[in-house]
Write an enzyme that holds these catalytic residues in place. Structure first.
Site, PDB file in Angstrom:
ATOM      1  N   THR A  41    -108.284  -5.014 -68.024  1.00  0.00           N
ATOM      2  CA  THR A  41    -109.117  -4.401 -67.225  1.00  0.00           C
ATOM      3  C   THR A  41    -110.318  -3.648 -68.034  1.00  0.00           C
ATOM      4  O   THR A  41    -109.988  -3.324 -69.433  1.00  0.00           O
ATOM      5  CB  THR A  41    -108.530  -3.188 -66.452  1.00  0.00           C
ATOM      6  OG1 THR A  41    -107.707  -3.617 -65.672  1.00  0.00           O
ATOM      7  CG2 THR A  41    -109.580  -2.247 -65.804  1.00  0.00           C
ATOM      8  N   THR A  59    -111.682  -5.543 -62.967  1.00  0.00           N
ATOM      9  CA  THR A  59    -110.268  -5.992 -63.453  1.00  0.00           C
ATOM     10  C   THR A  59    -109.760  -7.394 -63.053  1.00  0.00           C
ATOM     11  O   THR A  59    -110.318  -8.011 -62.210  1.00  0.00           O
ATOM     12  CB  THR A  59    -109.190  -5.007 -62.955  1.00  0.00           C
ATOM     13  OG1 THR A  59    -107.968  -4.967 -63.491  1.00  0.00           O
ATOM     14  CG2 THR A  59    -109.108  -5.179 -61.473  1.00  0.00           C
ATOM     15  N   ASN A  61    -106.515  -7.412 -63.005  1.00  0.00           N
ATOM     16  CA  ASN A  61    -105.187  -7.005 -62.693  1.00  0.00           C
ATOM     17  C   ASN A  61    -104.071  -7.107 -63.892  1.00  0.00           C
ATOM     18  O   ASN A  61    -104.097  -6.289 -64.927  1.00  0.00           O
ATOM     19  CB  ASN A  61    -104.714  -7.190 -61.307  1.00  0.00           C
ATOM     20  CG  ASN A  61    -103.586  -6.275 -61.050  1.00  0.00           C
ATOM     21  OD1 ASN A  61    -103.721  -5.219 -61.008  1.00  0.00           O
ATOM     22  ND2 ASN A  61    -102.542  -6.780 -60.551  1.00  0.00           N
ATOM     23  N   ASP A  83    -101.557  -5.164 -55.975  1.00  0.00           N
ATOM     24  CA  ASP A  83    -101.758  -3.688 -55.665  1.00  0.00           C
ATOM     25  C   ASP A  83    -101.659  -3.462 -54.274  1.00  0.00           C
ATOM     26  O   ASP A  83    -101.390  -2.047 -53.731  1.00  0.00           O
ATOM     27  CB  ASP A  83    -103.174  -3.262 -56.073  1.00  0.00           C
ATOM     28  CG  ASP A  83    -103.344  -2.842 -57.683  1.00  0.00           C
ATOM     29  OD1 ASP A  83    -102.504  -2.783 -58.245  1.00  0.00           O
ATOM     30  OD2 ASP A  83    -104.499  -2.441 -58.135  1.00  0.00           O
ATOM     31  N   SER A 112    -105.380   0.573 -55.344  1.00  0.00           N
ATOM     32  CA  SER A 112    -106.005   0.488 -56.710  1.00  0.00           C
ATOM     33  C   SER A 112    -106.125   1.633 -57.219  1.00  0.00           C
ATOM     34  O   SER A 112    -106.348   2.956 -56.534  1.00  0.00           O
ATOM     35  CB  SER A 112    -107.499  -0.087 -56.434  1.00  0.00           C
ATOM     36  OG  SER A 112    -108.132   0.065 -57.825  1.00  0.00           O
ATOM     37  N   SER A 113    -106.060   1.899 -58.577  1.00  0.00           N
ATOM     38  CA  SER A 113    -106.196   3.114 -59.183  1.00  0.00           C
ATOM     39  C   SER A 113    -107.416   3.367 -59.731  1.00  0.00           C
ATOM     40  O   SER A 113    -107.882   4.215 -60.536  1.00  0.00           O
ATOM     41  CB  SER A 113    -105.153   3.282 -60.565  1.00  0.00           C
ATOM     42  OG  SER A 113    -103.846   3.177 -59.786  1.00  0.00           O
ATOM     43  N   GLY A 134    -104.340   0.831 -65.282  1.00  0.00           N
ATOM     44  CA  GLY A 134    -103.402   0.718 -64.270  1.00  0.00           C
ATOM     45  C   GLY A 134    -103.284   2.072 -63.561  1.00  0.00           C
ATOM     46  O   GLY A 134    -104.169   2.930 -63.362  1.00  0.00           O
TER      47      GLY A 134
HETATM   48  O1  DON Z   1    -106.782  -1.421 -59.239  1.00  0.00           O
HETATM   49  C1  DON Z   1    -105.964  -1.148 -60.124  1.00  0.00           C
HETATM   50  O2  DON Z   1    -105.601  -0.032 -60.140  1.00  0.00           O
HETATM   51  C2  DON Z   1    -105.516  -2.164 -61.135  1.00  0.00           C
HETATM   52  N1  DON Z   1    -105.440  -3.394 -60.915  1.00  0.00           N
HETATM   53  C3  DON Z   1    -105.903  -2.032 -62.435  1.00  0.00           C
HETATM   54  C4  DON Z   1    -105.177  -2.877 -63.389  1.00  0.00           C
HETATM   55  C5  DON Z   1    -105.440  -2.384 -64.886  1.00  0.00           C
HETATM   56  O3  DON Z   1    -106.035  -1.316 -65.056  1.00  0.00           O
HETATM   57  C6  DON Z   1    -104.711  -3.154 -65.908  1.00  0.00           C
HETATM   58  N2  DON Z   1    -105.084  -2.788 -67.314  1.00  0.00           N
HETATM   59  N3  DON Z   1    -105.272  -1.860 -67.911  1.00  0.00           N
END
Ligand code: DON
Length: 229
Positions: A41, A59, A61, A83, A112-113, A134
């Site tokens: 990400t 991202t 993911n 997610d 999603s975060s 994440g």
């Molecule tokens: O949308 C989200 O929360 C996740 N798909 C984000 C994934 C993420 O940040 C992975 N890496 N550091």
């Protein structure tokens, strides 16, 4: 290929640390090196000369997303479907537990975060902030904002001092290496299950100071950068 890391003195010293001249090694003990890579990400902030700001989190993911490259276009497709919740109560790859509302179905919402954020002051961009990570993303962004606004920290301290994270399930409180030992002890006394973990996020901040100068901070946890023009 992380060529910069592979040819860096630091990495090579680590690789040579168990080498003893004049003594045969054991091939079974020779493993691949560990290279710190992003979890796929990316976050970036931009502030232009007129004070316009953007905060972008994008991202794949998981690492390499769904491992499919779009023919002719050369970019990877993500696996952001993770997610959504495959089944109520079953965690995704970040341990986030979804319910019916997050099912893989029309009209449902993924967990999603991602939290690209612009804090305004007098209706003007003031703190531009975001991070990968994440489920730890909202925690990192929130801590950074609270540290700057409520604890009067510099943007640099707010980004780079050790962070903590709790995400409801699993019922564990994650703290980064270097987190204040006394606070950890107090939290244990309160009944928290403390788990030491590696980096929490890679937070980037651009802050517009009262004299209109810019304080831009790139997280030292990664190979991030802050540049002006
Ligand atoms: O949308 C989200 O929360 C996740 N798909 C984000 C994934 C993420 O940040 C992975 N890496 N550091």
């Amino acid at each position: 290929m992380p060529v910069k890391t592979l040819i860096s003195d630091e990495y090579l010293k680590k690789r040579m640390s168990d080498f003893e001249p004049g003594k045969a090694g054991n091939s079974k003990d020779i493993r691949e090196g560990v290279i710190k890579e992003s979890d796929e990400t990316t976050h970036f902030n931009v502030l232009d000369k007129d004070g316009n700001a953007v905060s972008v989190t994008t991202t794949l993911n998981g690492g390499y997303g769904c491992r499919t490259v779009v023919a002719g276009a050369g970019f990877l497709l993500n696996n952001e479907m993770d997610d959504f919740s495959v089944k109520p109560g079953v965690p995704n790859m970040f341990g986030a537990v979804g319910q019916e509302a997050n099912a893989i179905a029309p009209g449902k919402r993924m967990l999603s975060s991602m939290t690209p954020t612009i804090v305004l002051k007098n209706n003007q961009p003031w703190i531009i902030v975001g991070t990968p990570g994440g489920t730890t993303i909202p925690t990192s962004v929130y801590q950074t904002i609270v540290d700057i606004i409520d604890f009067n920290m510099t943007a640099n301290d707010a980004v780079n001092l050790p962070k903590f994270h709790h995400q409801w399930l699993p019922d564990e409180l994650y703290v980064e290496k270097g987190f204040n030992e006394n606070v950890i002890e107090e939290l244990k006394q309160m009944g928290y299950k403390i788990v030491m973990r590696s980096d929490i996020g890679r937070t980037e901040v651009i802050m517009v100071m009262p004299d209109r100068t810019i304080d831009a901070v790139a997280d030292h946890r990664g190979d991030d950068a802050a540049v002006g023009y």
